[in-house]
Scaffold this motif. Structure first.
Motif, PDB file in Angstrom:
ATOM      1  N   ASN A 198      11.335   7.015  -0.592  1.00  8.55           N
ATOM      2  CA  ASN A 198      10.608   7.394  -1.912  1.00  8.55           C
ATOM      3  C   ASN A 198       9.125   7.540  -1.673  1.00  8.55           C
ATOM      4  N   ILE A 199       8.487   6.863  -0.636  1.00  4.39           N
ATOM      5  CA  ILE A 199       7.258   6.685  -0.164  1.00  4.39           C
ATOM      6  C   ILE A 199       6.709   7.783   0.782  1.00  4.39           C
ATOM      7  N   THR A 200       5.647   8.623   0.240  1.00  4.63           N
ATOM      8  CA  THR A 200       4.984   9.608   1.510  1.00  4.63           C
ATOM      9  C   THR A 200       3.886   8.802   2.267  1.00  4.63           C
ATOM     10  N   ASP A 242       7.992  -0.436   2.770  1.00  6.08           N
ATOM     11  CA  ASP A 242       7.551   0.759   2.149  1.00  6.08           C
ATOM     12  C   ASP A 242       7.818   1.991   3.421  1.00  6.08           C
TER      13      ASP A 242
END
Lengths: 190, 93
Positions: free
Chosen positions: B76-78, B71
């Motif tokens: 696409n992960i904050t 991740d």
């Protein structure tokens, strides 16, 4: 060089300089803002404690020229030494803040992501204050992992960092929420 | 999520125990995507170095650990990074 108990990130690890660069990329702009606001410029005498990869020390060395000096300390000074010849205002010092007083007479003393690791945090802060001339400024920047515990998209990231912080706090004197603790604002979130 | 938090000095913190005047502080908390240097290099490598002892402690599984590492590289992960609290004060004249 495990002089600081539990500090896992020795320079001999082949990824350590990359790891530090990732932190420098995010923190250096803010650090420079703070140091500039505190008046660092040509002629300033600066002490960078636990200088690590050296990005702040090298920036300071340019900023204080001409006429200033930057003393950069760490337990492991190889990253500092590798670039030091390019900075005539920079002096590198192998020093253990848990064991000995610092040199003195500085206008500005700075440390970043350092005090959190130390067994006697007030002793270290006292040594940094003693390194200042009267009227000199201390700037410390310390992390507080509270923000990683409860936010962000990845549950796995949250859970792994909570587990990692628990592991570190059970094996060494680190305070992973020292950012608030240094100021006396401290409410455990986990 | 605020990207910038302010705190104020209290009486019992370490910075109140040393000889400093006019102590002030400000916290900053980067919010970044996976794959940025802060997430993919600093946070990922910081966790990766502790993989063995953390798994041995049993709080998370190897699958969870490796998902976290993935991740931290996923744009696409904050990622809400640790807050850094800057605190400064003057040695009295």
């Amino acid at each position: 060089l495990a002089v600081v108990k539990g500090y896992e990130y020795e320079h001999a690890w082949e990824m350590e300089r990359v790891r530090l660069a990732g932190l420098e990329s995010a923190l250096d702009p803010g650090t420079r803002e703070h140091l500039a606001r505190l008046g660092v410029g040509p002629g300033t005498r600066c002490l960078e404690v636990g200088a690590g990869g050296g990005s702040v020390a090298f920036w300071l060395a340019g900023r204080v020229a001409p006429g200033g000096v930057v003393v950069a300390t760490d337990l492991e000074t190889d990253f500092l030494e590798s670039a030091a010849p390019g900075y005539p205002t920079l002096e590198v010092l192998t020093h253990d803040i848990t064991a000995a007083d610092l040199p003195s007479g500085f206008d500005v003393v700075h440390a970043r992501w350092l005090v959190e690791w130390l067994p006697d945090k007030r002793l270290a802060l006292g040594r940094m204050v003693s390194a200042l001339r009267p009227g000199g400024m201390l700037l410390i920047e310390e992390p507080d992992f509270v923000t990683i515990y409860g936010s962000g998209d990845s549950v796995a990231v949250r859970r792994v960092f909570i587990a990692a912080m628990r592991h570190l706090e059970s094996t060494c004197p680190i305070d992973c929420e020292y950012g608030r603790r240094a100021m006396g604002i401290w409410q455990r979130w986990t | 999520v605020p990207d910038r938090l302010r705190v104020w000095p209290a009486r019992d913190g370490d910075l109140a125990a040393v000889d400093l005047a006019d102590v002030q502080a400000e916290g900053r908390c980067p919010v970044v995507r996976g794959g940025t240097p802060l997430a993919a290099d600093f946070l990922r490598l910081t966790a990766q170095k502790l993989r063995e002892p953390v798994l041995a402690a049993g709080d998370v599984t190897a699958a969870e650990f490796d998902q976290a590492l993935a991740d931290l590289q996923d744009p696409n992960i904050t990622v809400v990074a640790p807050m850094t609290v800057a605190a400064w004060g003057m040695r009295p004249c």
